[in-house]
Each structure stands twice: as C-alpha cells, then as structure tokens.
Design a protein around this motif. Structure first.
Motif, PDB file in Angstrom:
ATOM      1  N   ALA A 210       0.821  -1.289  -0.035  1.00  0.00           N
ATOM      2  CA  ALA A 210      -0.033  -0.113  -0.122  1.00  0.00           C
ATOM      3  C   ALA A 210       1.060   1.384   0.066  1.00  0.00           C
ATOM      4  O   ALA A 210       0.527   2.245  -0.825  1.00  0.00           O
ATOM      5  CB  ALA A 210      -0.722   0.080   1.106  1.00  0.00           C
ATOM      6  N   THR A 214       0.275   3.656  -3.397  1.00  0.00           N
ATOM      7  CA  THR A 214      -0.849   4.263  -3.354  1.00  0.00           C
ATOM      8  C   THR A 214      -0.488   5.857  -3.113  1.00  0.00           C
ATOM      9  O   THR A 214      -0.897   6.732  -3.842  1.00  0.00           O
ATOM     10  CB  THR A 214      -1.838   3.892  -2.203  1.00  0.00           C
ATOM     11  OG1 THR A 214      -1.752   2.480  -2.557  1.00  0.00           O
ATOM     12  CG2 THR A 214      -3.285   4.755  -2.370  1.00  0.00           C
ATOM     13  N   SER A 218      -1.363   8.758  -5.718  1.00  0.00           N
ATOM     14  CA  SER A 218      -1.813   9.870  -5.689  1.00  0.00           C
ATOM     15  C   SER A 218      -1.100  11.210  -5.978  1.00  0.00           C
ATOM     16  O   SER A 218      -1.768  12.040  -6.587  1.00  0.00           O
ATOM     17  CB  SER A 218      -2.077  10.082  -3.907  1.00  0.00           C
ATOM     18  OG  SER A 218      -2.763   8.834  -3.520  1.00  0.00           O
ATOM     19  N   SER A 240      -0.669   9.118   5.668  1.00  0.00           N
ATOM     20  CA  SER A 240      -1.299   8.140   5.914  1.00  0.00           C
ATOM     21  C   SER A 240      -1.008   7.254   7.221  1.00  0.00           C
ATOM     22  O   SER A 240      -1.772   6.922   7.869  1.00  0.00           O
ATOM     23  CB  SER A 240      -1.088   7.248   4.601  1.00  0.00           C
ATOM     24  OG  SER A 240      -1.651   7.806   3.486  1.00  0.00           O
ATOM     25  N   THR A 263      -4.095   5.180   3.124  1.00  0.00           N
ATOM     26  CA  THR A 263      -3.384   5.599   1.754  1.00  0.00           C
ATOM     27  C   THR A 263      -4.713   5.652   0.823  1.00  0.00           C
ATOM     28  O   THR A 263      -4.492   6.214  -0.106  1.00  0.00           O
ATOM     29  CB  THR A 263      -2.527   4.449   1.325  1.00  0.00           C
ATOM     30  OG1 THR A 263      -3.125   3.201   1.076  1.00  0.00           O
ATOM     31  CG2 THR A 263      -1.311   4.295   2.515  1.00  0.00           C
ATOM     32  N   GLY A 264      -5.502   4.502   0.907  1.00  0.00           N
ATOM     33  CA  GLY A 264      -6.976   4.767  -0.010  1.00  0.00           C
ATOM     34  C   GLY A 264      -7.504   5.846   0.136  1.00  0.00           C
ATOM     35  O   GLY A 264      -7.992   6.392  -1.100  1.00  0.00           O
ATOM     36  N   PHE A 267      -5.690   8.575  -1.751  1.00  0.00           N
ATOM     37  CA  PHE A 267      -5.845   8.442  -3.230  1.00  0.00           C
ATOM     38  C   PHE A 267      -7.414   9.061  -3.549  1.00  0.00           C
ATOM     39  O   PHE A 267      -7.576   9.732  -4.648  1.00  0.00           O
ATOM     40  CB  PHE A 267      -5.693   7.241  -3.514  1.00  0.00           C
ATOM     41  CG  PHE A 267      -5.982   6.907  -5.184  1.00  0.00           C
ATOM     42  CD1 PHE A 267      -4.871   7.096  -5.887  1.00  0.00           C
ATOM     43  CD2 PHE A 267      -7.083   6.302  -5.456  1.00  0.00           C
ATOM     44  CE1 PHE A 267      -5.034   7.001  -7.160  1.00  0.00           C
ATOM     45  CE2 PHE A 267      -7.274   6.134  -6.973  1.00  0.00           C
ATOM     46  CZ  PHE A 267      -6.226   6.282  -7.798  1.00  0.00           C
TER      47      PHE A 267
END
Length: 290
Positions: A210, A214, A218, A240, A263-264, A267
């Motif tokens: 991740a 990610t 981003s 993050s 991290t998602g 993004f």
C-alpha cells in the motif's frame, strides 16, 4: 519519547521511504513489482533465519535484498522467453512466497516468524526492541534500521537523479546516452528490496504494498514534475501513517490495516480534487471551454 510516538515515527519512516521509492515504480509502470517483492522477501528472510537462527539483523536484510533482486531477475528472464510481464510476476512471486510459507511451517520451528506476522507485521511491539546508538541514545531497532534505509535511498536518488529520470521515462534514450540501463534497473530493484525488508517486520507485506504504490499514485495525480512528485508522495506516506494510527486507535483495530486504508483515503481525495486529473477538474474544464 512515548510508546505511541515511537510507533507513529516508525510508521512515518515507512511511509516516507516507500512513498519516495514508489514514485519510480509508478513511472516505470512496474507498480505490481512491489507486490511481488514484498511477498518474495519472505523467502530470503526465512533462509537467512535458517542459516543464522536470528530473526533480525544484517543477515535478514541481506537475505531479503537477494530475494528481491532474484525476483526481478526471474521476472525479466521469463519475460525474455515471451511470457507476459504480469504473468511472469504472478508466477514468480506466488511460487517463491509459497516456498517461504512452506519453510516457515516445516523448518522455522518456534521462532517469532509466521505468515500472519509476515502479512500484517507487529508494529505495536516496535518500542519493546530497543538499541542504544551514539549521540542518539535508546531507539527501537526497527526505527534505527528505517532511518538508515531512508538515508541510503535519499543518497542514491540524489546521486543518480538524472539517470533515474531518464531511465524511467525513456530507457532507449538512456541506453543511447551510455547509461547502464540494466545495472540501474537492478540497483533500483535492490533499493525496493531494502525498503521492503526494513519495513517488513514492522508493518508486514500488506502495508508495504500500500505504501509503495498508493501515495505515489496519488502524487502522480497532482503534478507532472518529478521532484515535486517525490516530495508529495513521501508526504502522503507520512500523512497516511499518522492518520491510520489514529483511525486504528479510534475503532480499536489493526494499525497496519488502518494505515493501508488511510492510503486509500488519500488516493480518493486526490482522485476527486486534484487540479489536473481530478474528477471535479475534468467536469469543470469542458464547461469552461463551451
């Protein structure tokens, strides 16, 4: 420093190291190599343990680096035999990871090394393994290792910045200029392996993947300038890590899992609000041209 501060600092170092090195994975269109190496380093770590009977130290680092470079070599070799690149990665990393899992089950015994630890890490135990360094004092062993790895990464990126830039965007041009493209490729895979191994014990394979992919993805949405992308990606990794820790504390769940989730979130915010590639920008731009 407090127990919580050491955990956050260690995770932030993971985010910073992985975020910076991940930019080149994205630009070279080899993002899933991070997934492959983050799993296959397990084999190198297990073999290093079998040889030395220690679950930390230089042997583990060397074993993981060799496993990562070996993974890159096997992927390139299979690709040269006309196996699709993504298929080659899938074949190599699943096979080597499976061998590592089998060795853990049959040869490692009662050591603090198992599949759950490999996937999710043990970041909550980081402050319990302290070492004393000159001029610094007591510091968690994993934190000290990550500081060293970050220094190595920054040194190689700064020292060979022009070479990384050219080989990432145009390998053919780099070769015509006399830049050793193959050597740079394996040096880069070595840096990815170093970063992965240093992060592995603390946060596990899931968060390493991740953090490598990610934040860089981003940052790619926000800028086309490499230097700014490196700074932005490293910053996203740190944000993050910190955000993920407090999410985990809030809902009482896995710290590494929450950091990967964070991290998602970064993004998604980038995907919506970035000024050039974001959803809002894309909707506003056609309206302005009408």
């Amino acid at each position: 420093m407090t127990y919580t501060a050491w955990i956050i600092l260690t995770a932030a170092l993971v985010g910073l190291s992985c975020g910076v090195i991940g930019v080149f994975l994205i630009l070279r269109k080899t993002a899933m190599m991070a997934d492959a190496i983050s799993h296959t380093v397990l084999l190198g770590i297990v073999i290093a343990y079998i040889v030395t009977r220690e679950v930390s130290g230089t042997a583990m680092l060397i074993g993981g680096i060799l496993a990562g470079v070996f993974t890159a070599f096997l992927v390139q070799w299979l690709h040269s035999l006309r196996v699709q690149h993504d298929a080659a990665m899938g074949i190599v990393f699943t096979t080597l990871f499976a061998i590592g899992v089998i060795l853990i089950a049959t040869s490692v015994g009662n050591a603090h090394l198992d599949v759950q630890h490999a996937l999710m890490g043990e970041i909550t135990f980081i402050p319990f393994h302290m070492i004393t360094l000159p001029f610094i004092g007591a510091i968690p062993e994993a934190t000290a290792l990550l500081l060293l790895v970050l220094s190595v990464i920054l040194f190689f990126i700064i020292a060979f910045y022009k070479e990384w830039k050219i080989t990432s965007f145009d390998p053919a041009l780099a070769a015509s200029l006399g830049i050793p493209v193959i050597l740079m490729h394996y040096l880069f895979m070595g840096l990815v392996s170093v970063t992965t191994v240093a992060s592995f014990d603390a946060v596990g394979a899931i968060m390493v993947v991740a953090m490598l992919i990610t934040p860089a993805a981003s940052a790619y949405l926000w800028t086309d300038k490499l230097s700014f992308m490196l700074v932005l990606s490293g910053s996203f990794g740190v944000v993050s890590a910190v955000t993920g820790y407090y999410i985990a504390a809030w809902i009482d769940t896995s710290i590494s899992g929450s950091m990967a989730f964070a991290t998602g979130l970064v993004f998604m915010i980038s995907f919506i609000f970035s000024p050039k590639h974001g959803l809002i920008a894309k909707r506003v731009r056609p309206a302005e041209t009408m």
